[in-house]
Design an enzyme around this catalytic site. Structure first.
Site, PDB file in Angstrom:
ATOM      1  N   TYR A   1     -56.740 105.906 -76.030  1.00  0.00           N
ATOM      2  CA  TYR A   1     -56.438 107.269 -75.577  1.00  0.00           C
ATOM      3  C   TYR A   1     -55.944 108.131 -76.728  1.00  0.00           C
ATOM      4  CZ  TYR A   1     -56.766 105.863 -70.680  1.00  0.00           C
ATOM      5  OH  TYR A   1     -57.220 105.423 -69.470  1.00  0.00           O
TER       6      TYR A   1
ATOM      7  N   LYS B   1     -27.462  89.861 -63.845  1.00  0.00           N
ATOM      8  CA  LYS B   1     -27.847  91.065 -63.095  1.00  0.00           C
ATOM      9  C   LYS B   1     -29.259  91.488 -63.488  1.00  0.00           C
ATOM     10  CE  LYS B   1     -25.506  93.989 -66.435  1.00  0.00           C
ATOM     11  NZ  LYS B   1     -25.223  95.377 -66.664  1.00  0.00           N
TER      12      LYS B   1
HETATM   13  C1  LIG Z   1     -19.890  95.173 -67.413  1.00  0.00           C
HETATM   14  C2  LIG Z   1     -20.848  94.369 -68.213  1.00  0.00           C
HETATM   15  N1  LIG Z   1     -20.459  93.178 -68.683  1.00  0.00           N
HETATM   16  C3  LIG Z   1     -21.283  92.402 -69.421  1.00  0.00           C
HETATM   17  C4  LIG Z   1     -22.570  92.823 -69.696  1.00  0.00           C
HETATM   18  C5  LIG Z   1     -23.453  91.950 -70.560  1.00  0.00           C
HETATM   19  O1  LIG Z   1     -23.750  92.630 -71.735  1.00  0.00           O
HETATM   20  P1  LIG Z   1     -24.740  91.987 -72.815  1.00  0.00           P
HETATM   21  O2  LIG Z   1     -26.061  91.880 -72.121  1.00  0.00           O
HETATM   22  O3  LIG Z   1     -24.762  92.943 -73.943  1.00  0.00           O
HETATM   23  O4  LIG Z   1     -24.177  90.668 -73.143  1.00  0.00           O
HETATM   24  C6  LIG Z   1     -23.010  94.053 -69.240  1.00  0.00           C
HETATM   25  C7  LIG Z   1     -24.374  94.506 -69.552  1.00  0.00           C
HETATM   26  O5  LIG Z   1     -24.810  95.590 -69.384  1.00  0.00           O
HETATM   27  C8  LIG Z   1     -22.125  94.857 -68.465  1.00  0.00           C
HETATM   28  O6  LIG Z   1     -22.498  96.051 -67.993  1.00  0.00           O
END
Ligand SMILES: Cc1ncc(COP(=O)(O)O)c(C=O)c1O
Length: 378
Positions: A261, A35
């Protein structure tokens, strides 16, 4: 000459990290969480690189946050199952979910009702999300049996049910909260005879008892170590993104002269300051403190002064070979072999690697190296 800032994405390192995750949870199936554009690395390139692994060792599924992210993958030819971790945001998305062959998390009653009112051609695989203690998304554990049964009573609409939950503290040194969540889910899974998916990256790395039927690693795939206390496995992660630029200007300063800055940093001695083409307009964190490490020509140097929109300044007094055009690595692997972890940079910015990696903006070209044809994507 083009602006020298680039995010190099090492797809072999991605495959190495996925293979590590899979090996740690060898009794489970390991989906790959891609994602947020694969945590800023480019979801399409990452998915294609992982899909190109041999059958049996490639991810059996990918996970994204929403339909739009899944559509990008399907448009690019990614054929593996894709789970929508937050499910649908409105009922009318179900047509696209079905057309694209997606799997659905359901976390709320309205989603269950929408699904049960829908008439798909083929039943949709559903991951029932339980709130085992994080109190973000999911059904309370005491409602799990009822929702599980309602979904099970609709085999023409719902296929392959699974229980999922998310850990709030799997990265922490204190295991007590994580253990409570795990106990809750084990109890439910046994009572319902349900397969489970619980483990994010820290649990994949450090909680073998939480691996269950599926693990869901995200950030570890990109080489970031999520554990408060690194372990033997997490030390084997390889950085996937190298944020690489060059020195574009140099100046000599007398003791006491300010830089940048607000004049936050003052030269404590006769100092040589390098200006590097990378700033918060690229997504580099403006909260980076003086002293944040940066690799200059493969050697560690320190940020000196506030980050500007397009530039930042580095104290290179002790790196005499630093010159215009010298390599500057903001995180990742230097051409000279040294590695600067994004986790270390994040600590200097009072944040986590996730925000740094997902924060790199489209104006930084991604340059892919590894098993997929080199692609440059904005
Ligand atoms: C529902 C869910 N599963 C898995 C993950 C993966 O987590 P990580 O990046 O800590 O492995 C996330 C990350 O935000 C998540 O929201």
């Amino acid at each position: 000459m083009a602006r020298p800032l680039v995010a190099d994405i090492d797809l072999d390192a991605l495959r190495h990290n996925y293979t590590l995750a899979r090996g740690l949870a060898s009794g489970s199936r390991a989906l790959a969480v891609i994602k947020a554009n694969a945590y800023g690395h480019g979801a399409v390139a990452c998915a294609l690189a992982l899909e190109a692994l041999p059958p049996g060792v490639r991810p059996p599924a990918f996970a994204v946050a929403c339909l739009e992210e899944a559509e990008v993958l399907r448009d690019a030819g990614v054929r593996s199952p894709v789970v929508l971790l937050e499910g649908i945001f409105e009922a009318k998305e179900l047509d696209r979910v079905e057309a694209l062959g997606l799997w659905l998390a359901v976390h709320s009653e309205w989603q269950v009702q929408a699904l049960l009112a829908y008439r798909p051609q083929r039943p949709i695989p559903v991951w029932l999300k339980i709130d085992s203690g994080m109190h973000r998304l999911g059904f309370p554990p005491e409602r799990a049996a009822d929702v599980w049964a309602r979904l099970g009573a609709a085999p023409d609409r719902v296929a392959d049910r699974l229980l999922m939950s998310h850990f709030a503290t799997a990265d922490a040194v204190d295991p007590s909260d994580c253990r409570k969540q795990l106990d809750c889910m084990r109890h439910l899974a046994a009572a319902l005879g349900a397969p489970v998916c619980l483990a994010n990256s820290p649990a994949t790395l450090a909680w073998p008892q939480a691996h269950g039927d599926w693990v869901r690693p995200g950030v570890m795939l990109y080489g970031s170590d999520p554990l408060a206390c690194p372990n033997e496995a997490s030390r084997r992660l390889e950085p996937v993104m190298t944020l690489r630029s060059e020195i574009i200007a140099l100046r000599e300063l007398a003791p006491g002269e300010p830089v940048g800055y607000g004049g936050r940093w003052h030269a404590p001695r006769p100092s040589r300051i390098a200006v590097v083409a990378c700033g918060y307009g690229d997504g580099y964190d403006r909260h980076a403190a003086d002293g944040t490490p940066i690799l200059i020509a493969g050697r560690r140097a320190a940020l000196a002064g506030k980050v500007s929109m397009d530039m930042l300044t580095v104290d290179v007094t002790d790196i005499p070979e630093a010159d215009i055009g010298s390599e500057a690595v903001l995180w990742g692997r230097s051409r000279y072999g040294a590695v600067l972890s994004v986790d270390e940079v994040a600590r200097h910015c009072d944040t986590i690697s996730y925000t740094l990696l997902t924060g790199i903006l489209p104006r930084v070209p991604r340059r892919y190296v590894g098993p997929v044809d080199p692609v440059t994507a904005a």
